[in-house]
Motif scaffolding. Structure first.
Motif, PDB file in Angstrom:
ATOM      1  N   CYS A  41      27.460 -14.051 -20.116  1.00 49.53           N
ATOM      2  CA  CYS A  41      28.381 -13.390 -19.458  1.00 49.53           C
ATOM      3  C   CYS A  41      29.784 -13.797 -19.708  1.00 49.53           C
ATOM      4  O   CYS A  41      30.616 -13.063 -20.168  1.00 49.53           O
ATOM      5  N   GLN A  56      27.059 -18.630 -16.320  1.00 51.39           N
ATOM      6  CA  GLN A  56      26.321 -17.512 -16.800  1.00 51.39           C
ATOM      7  C   GLN A  56      26.861 -17.466 -18.318  1.00 51.39           C
ATOM      8  O   GLN A  56      27.655 -16.499 -18.401  1.00 51.39           O
ATOM      9  N   SER A 115      31.801  -9.469 -16.401  1.00 54.29           N
ATOM     10  CA  SER A 115      30.506  -9.134 -16.219  1.00 54.29           C
ATOM     11  C   SER A 115      29.416 -10.147 -15.573  1.00 54.29           C
ATOM     12  O   SER A 115      28.036  -9.635 -15.303  1.00 54.29           O
ATOM     13  N   ASP A 149      27.789 -11.868 -12.234  1.00 54.39           N
ATOM     14  CA  ASP A 149      27.378 -11.809 -11.101  1.00 54.39           C
ATOM     15  C   ASP A 149      27.655 -12.731 -10.205  1.00 54.39           C
ATOM     16  O   ASP A 149      27.023 -13.891  -9.934  1.00 54.39           O
ATOM     17  N   TRP A 150      29.076 -12.445  -9.564  1.00 57.71           N
ATOM     18  CA  TRP A 150      29.461 -13.818  -8.725  1.00 57.71           C
ATOM     19  C   TRP A 150      28.440 -14.273  -7.555  1.00 57.71           C
ATOM     20  O   TRP A 150      28.396 -15.318  -7.280  1.00 57.71           O
ATOM     21  N   TYR A 151      27.899 -13.234  -6.839  1.00 54.76           N
ATOM     22  CA  TYR A 151      27.333 -13.497  -5.640  1.00 54.76           C
ATOM     23  C   TYR A 151      25.810 -13.898  -5.924  1.00 54.76           C
ATOM     24  O   TYR A 151      24.917 -14.298  -5.196  1.00 54.76           O
ATOM     25  N   LYS A 152      25.616 -14.082  -7.288  1.00 56.78           N
ATOM     26  CA  LYS A 152      24.279 -14.817  -7.724  1.00 56.78           C
ATOM     27  C   LYS A 152      24.506 -16.079  -7.948  1.00 56.78           C
ATOM     28  O   LYS A 152      23.611 -16.895  -7.860  1.00 56.78           O
TER      29      LYS A 152
END
Length: 266
Positions: A136, A133, A188, A190-193
């Protein structure tokens, strides 16, 4: 496709129709080649001289070890195992804090980062996930370090926690790995994405082709297709989704974050 990308890709179809009588697979190949040639001639492709075919192979080898372990049979738990992953994410946040302290104590940044011990597999996995990401990652690194934390796909993976890493952790966090208390770091990402993106890609690449591992021409073709994907993404009015091999090349680029940032204008 939508204009202007659609116009660029429709135009070569007229060329393909003039190539003679053909149908089925032959027609599709000729049509694809005509589209590709016209697209390359019409749209200047980005220079990716810093992204080598060896870097793509290095990233593939790293992915395999991150996902399956060095012995090939030690996969991480499912992303549904939130408690397990939350503990690993906490360790990754503590690792970033330790880097920040190491830079403050042992700087300048470049020399302090160059002296970092290789992190264990779980932290490296989350580091790669973070880099996938890139906006981020850039934002988080700028806030913590003032610049992007570099990564090299060729650095060997430390499957276990090395004595050197344990000593480094103890020095900067005053606790034994993986304990560190609350780091206070807010990212920032989104880990579970993204936690399952590496394992998904490994599966998709295996089902597509592994020819790039030994065939230089094939691997170079992946670079060319990635360049086309980047350019098409810039001129298209709709989001484009790459195939598995282009996605692997994209992953290799994103996990070379200094080069990736430089390519996209910092």
């Amino acid at each position: 496709c939508t204009a202007p990308l659609g116009d660029l890709l429709r135009r070569p179809l007229d060329i393909a129709e003039q190539l003679g009588d053909c149908s089925g697979a032959q027609w599709r190949v000729l049509c694809f080649e005509a589209c590709q040639q016209a697209f390359d001639a019409t749209v200047p492709l980005p220079d990716l001289s810093t992204l080598s075919t060896q870097n793509i192979r290095n990233h593939w080898n790293l992915l395999l070890q991150l996902v399956e372990g060095k012995d090939g049979c030690c996969s991480h738990p499912s992303v549904q195992e939130r408690e397990w992953w939350d503990a690993k994410i906490a360790a990754y946040l503590a690792w970033l804090t330790a880097i920040q302290r190491a830079v403050n104590a042992d700087g300048p940044f470049e020399s302090a980062v160059a002296a970092l011990p290789s992190p264990p597999r779980e932290i490296r996995y989350l580091w790669v996930t973070h880099m996938l990401q890139p906006a981020c990652y850039k934002q988080d690194c700028a806030r913590m370090f003032g610049c992007v934390l570099p990564h090299c796909n060729a650095i060997p993976l430390a499957d276990d926690v090395t004595p050197r890493f344990k000593a480094w952790w103890q020095k900067h966090l005053q606790s034994e790995y993986p304990m560190a208390g609350s780091s206070g770091v807010l990212l920032s990402v989104d880990w579970y994405k993204g936690l399952d993106s590496c394992s998904s890609l490994v599966s998709e690449v295996r089902h597509t082709s592994l020819q790039f591992q030994a065939d230089d021409g094939f691997a170079e073709g992946m670079r060319a297709q990635y360049r086309r994907f980047l350019k098409a993404s810039l001129v298209s009015e709709c989001a484009l989704s790459p195939g598995a091999l282009v996605d692997l090349t994209w992953h290799a680029h994103m996990t070379s974050p200094i080069d990736y940032e430089t390519h996209f204008g910092g």
